[in-house]
Design a protein around this motif. Structure first.
Motif, PDB file in Angstrom:
ATOM      1  N   THR A  71       0.843  -1.196   0.000  1.00 28.44           N
ATOM      2  CA  THR A  71       0.000   0.000   0.000  1.00 28.44           C
ATOM      3  C   THR A  71       0.876   1.242   0.000  1.00 28.44           C
ATOM      4  N   GLY A  97       3.594   7.668  -7.950  1.00 28.42           N
ATOM      5  CA  GLY A  97       2.469   6.747  -8.062  1.00 28.42           C
ATOM      6  C   GLY A  97       2.926   5.313  -7.943  1.00 28.42           C
ATOM      7  N   CYS A 144       2.273   1.092  -9.885  1.00 28.35           N
ATOM      8  CA  CYS A 144       1.692   0.229 -10.906  1.00 28.35           C
ATOM      9  C   CYS A 144       1.541  -1.172 -10.337  1.00 28.35           C
ATOM     10  N   SER A 171      -4.395  -2.528 -11.246  1.00 24.54           N
ATOM     11  CA  SER A 171      -4.677  -1.141 -10.881  1.00 24.54           C
ATOM     12  C   SER A 171      -3.393  -0.330 -10.959  1.00 24.54           C
ATOM     13  N   SER A 172      -3.553   0.965 -11.007  1.00 24.51           N
ATOM     14  CA  SER A 172      -2.403   1.872 -11.002  1.00 24.51           C
ATOM     15  C   SER A 172      -2.842   3.220 -10.477  1.00 24.51           C
ATOM     16  N   GLU A 173      -1.879   3.998  -9.993  1.00 27.84           N
ATOM     17  CA  GLU A 173      -2.151   5.333  -9.470  1.00 27.84           C
ATOM     18  C   GLU A 173      -1.139   6.317 -10.037  1.00 27.84           C
ATOM     19  N   LYS A 204      -4.665  13.076  -7.729  1.00 21.34           N
ATOM     20  CA  LYS A 204      -4.425  11.634  -7.685  1.00 21.34           C
ATOM     21  C   LYS A 204      -5.441  10.926  -8.584  1.00 21.34           C
ATOM     22  N   THR A 245      -6.751   7.293 -10.008  1.00 15.61           N
ATOM     23  CA  THR A 245      -6.735   5.859  -9.707  1.00 15.61           C
ATOM     24  C   THR A 245      -7.410   5.101 -10.842  1.00 15.61           C
ATOM     25  N   THR A 266      -8.409   1.289 -12.678  1.00 21.73           N
ATOM     26  CA  THR A 266      -8.649  -0.115 -12.368  1.00 21.73           C
ATOM     27  C   THR A 266      -8.866  -0.906 -13.648  1.00 21.73           C
ATOM     28  N   HIS A 292     -11.147   5.215 -12.259  1.00 25.35           N
ATOM     29  CA  HIS A 292     -12.115   4.829 -11.232  1.00 25.35           C
ATOM     30  C   HIS A 292     -12.307   5.912 -10.167  1.00 25.35           C
ATOM     31  N   ASN A 299      -8.938  12.398  -6.911  1.00 22.89           N
ATOM     32  CA  ASN A 299      -8.856  13.241  -5.718  1.00 22.89           C
ATOM     33  C   ASN A 299      -8.054  14.489  -6.067  1.00 22.89           C
ATOM     34  N   THR A 340     -14.995   8.695  -6.059  1.00 24.13           N
ATOM     35  CA  THR A 340     -14.474   7.325  -6.140  1.00 24.13           C
ATOM     36  C   THR A 340     -15.397   6.393  -6.904  1.00 24.13           C
TER      37      THR A 340
END
Length: 482
Positions: free
Chosen positions: A127, A336, A338, A342-344, A355, A357, A359, A368, A371, A387
């Motif tokens: 996380t 971020g 990977c 999923s990835s950010e 940010k 996000t 999916t 998805h 922020n 979200t």
């Protein structure tokens, strides 16, 4: 006065040594010159799930023995990345603005599969959380110093920093003796800052410095008792208005001089007439249209030796209530993560943090969650999140593209506009975009609109003709019967 130690330049590149007061790191550039120096202490407090509706809390600190693989330095930006334990890392991104530098983002990644820290965790994922601290306006040729505790709370994580000494841009292979202290170390309102940090110290009472912090908290009331004397001093200053009330007689004396305008009151009749003509100026002029935002090209790499795992090109504009502002990609920090599904992507500029996000659902990726926090051009702070988005959808292994302007409502107060958009958050090969799936606005189906209108008009004309013929036949039949 603290002094930034100069005897550490002989240490090996990127390796931290163990000291009694925390972790010390020296980072060298490709020419083997010292480019970043850091000595600090960090405590972590992480809540994690061990069963349904059962949460445990792990408390641990940044160890003295860490590796700084992934740390980088250049003239305008630098990154301190500290790797420790089984897949944990803590990093800080710095950027310069003229002769000053600032901290853009603190990134903390923790591996829940590490049973030594997170026993019985139901999750085995890594996380990542992000924090934007208020560390700025540090001179390039100075060390940032902060002995006071600085606590950041995000989601299920609490980070506490103290005894911090950092020079993010070392000049001439030698650390500076000049210090830029944090506000908590020099501000007269330090007791208030200590009050907020003692909360985090209570939660991290297992650390060796908790007793020291506790003794500091006892000092805070003593300092605050001194501040209560300020109102007594201010009570004396309230006499000044009494004295000034005497000086208000001067305008009374000058009121005699206002008789001259009364004499000219005949000539002042014109201004009342002109007051009608002065009404239009208060009408607000329309604000000029903003130019198209600059298209930023962003890529996310797991480390400096890896190819990109996420690509994104777009120009971005925000509308906060009635105020619009363009997002400036120059100087923006890109961070971020990977993962398989999923990835950010986290973009941090001097005024806004975004940010994204993404999916992977049924072999299609989509945006998805989004922020956004920051300040508008007029200085108004804003924050919005959504979200439950389903935007920028395309097959995994391809990219999504939309060159036309698009508008999305994120919350009641925030909308975003995208320009020249192209993203590929998953399955990037060789660090380049794959074949793009275009949005409807970019497709060649716009010719269907006039065709549909023409067909509808033709059908309407045919209906009118049929109705006319039927009505005429009925009228002829009536005449024959007579």
């Amino acid at each position: 006065m603290y002094r930034c130690a100069t005897f550490v330049v002989f240490l090996v590149l990127g390796i931290a040594i163990q000291l009694s007061n925390g972790t010390e790191v020296n980072v060298k550039d490709k020419d083997n010159n010292l480019c970043l120096y850091a000595k600090l202490m960090v405590n972590f407090r992480v809540s994690y799930e061990v069963a349904v509706n059962e949460i445990l809390t792990a408390e641990f600190k940044l160890p003295a023995s860490v590796a700084s693989d992934g740390s980088t330095c250049d003239n305008t930006s630098s990154t301190l990345k500290l790797n420790f334990g089984e897949g944990h890392s803590w990093s800080v991104n710095f950027t310069t603005e003229g002769k000053m530098y600032q901290v853009d983002t603190i990134t903390f990644s923790y591996n829940l599969s590490d049973a030594s820290i997170f026993p019985n965790s139901t999750s085995t994922e890594t996380t990542t959380i992000y924090v934007k601290p208020q560390i700025k306006d540090v001179g390039v040729d100075t060390c940032y110093s902060c002995e006071s505790e600085d606590t950041y709370v995000t989601d299920s994580v609490r980070q506490t920093l103290w005894n911090v000494l950092i020079q993010a841009f070392v000049i001439n292979n030698s650390t500076s003796e000049n210090i830029t202290p944090c506000a908590a170390d020099v501000s007269p309102t330090t007791p208030a800052a200590l009050t907020t940090t003692t909360t985090s110290t209570t939660t991290t009472s297992t650390t060796t410095t908790s007793t020291t912090t506790t003794s500091t908290t006892t000092d805070a009331p003593v300092t605050n008792s001194t501040t209560t004397d300020a109102p007594v001093t201010n009570s004396t200053t309230t006499d000044a208005p009494v004295t000034n009330s005497t000086t208000t007689d001067a305008p009374v004396t000058n009121s005699t001089t206002t008789d001259a305008p009364v004499t000219n009151s005949t000539t002042t009749d014109a201004p009342p007439t002109n007051s009608t003509t002065t009404a239009p100026p208060p009408t607000p002029t329309p604000t000029p249209t903003l130019p198209a935002p600059t298209t930023g090209k962003y890529k996310l790499q797991p480390d400096v030796n890896s190819t990109a795992c996420l690509l994104a090109d777009f120009g971005l504009r925000f509308k906060v209530k009635d105020e619009e502002m363009n997002f400036e990609p120059n100087g923006t920090a890109v961070t971020g993560k990977c993962e398989v599904n999923s990835s950010e992507l986290l973009l941090t500029s001097s005024t806004v943090t975004i940010k994204f996000t993404f999916t992977n659902d049924t072999k299609k990726f989509r945006l998805h969650a989004l922020n956004v926090t920051g300040k508008t051009s007029s200085g108004v702070a804003f924050s919005a999140a959504n979200t439950n988005l389903s935007l920028w959808e395309a097959a995994v292994g391809s990219s999504y593209m939309c060159n036309k302007e698009q508008n999305y409502t994120i919350s009641a107060d925030l909308s975003i506009y995208t320009f020249e958009l192209r993203v590929q958050p998953l399955a990037v090969k060789e660090g380049i975009f794959s074949t793009a799936e275009e949005c409807f606005l970019d497709s060649d189906l716009s010719f269907l609109v006039p065709i549909a209108v023409g067909v509808a008009l033709s059908f309407l004309i045919i209906l009118v003709l049929i109705s006319y013929l039927i009505g005429r036949r009925k009228s002829r039949t009536g005449y024959q019967s007579v």
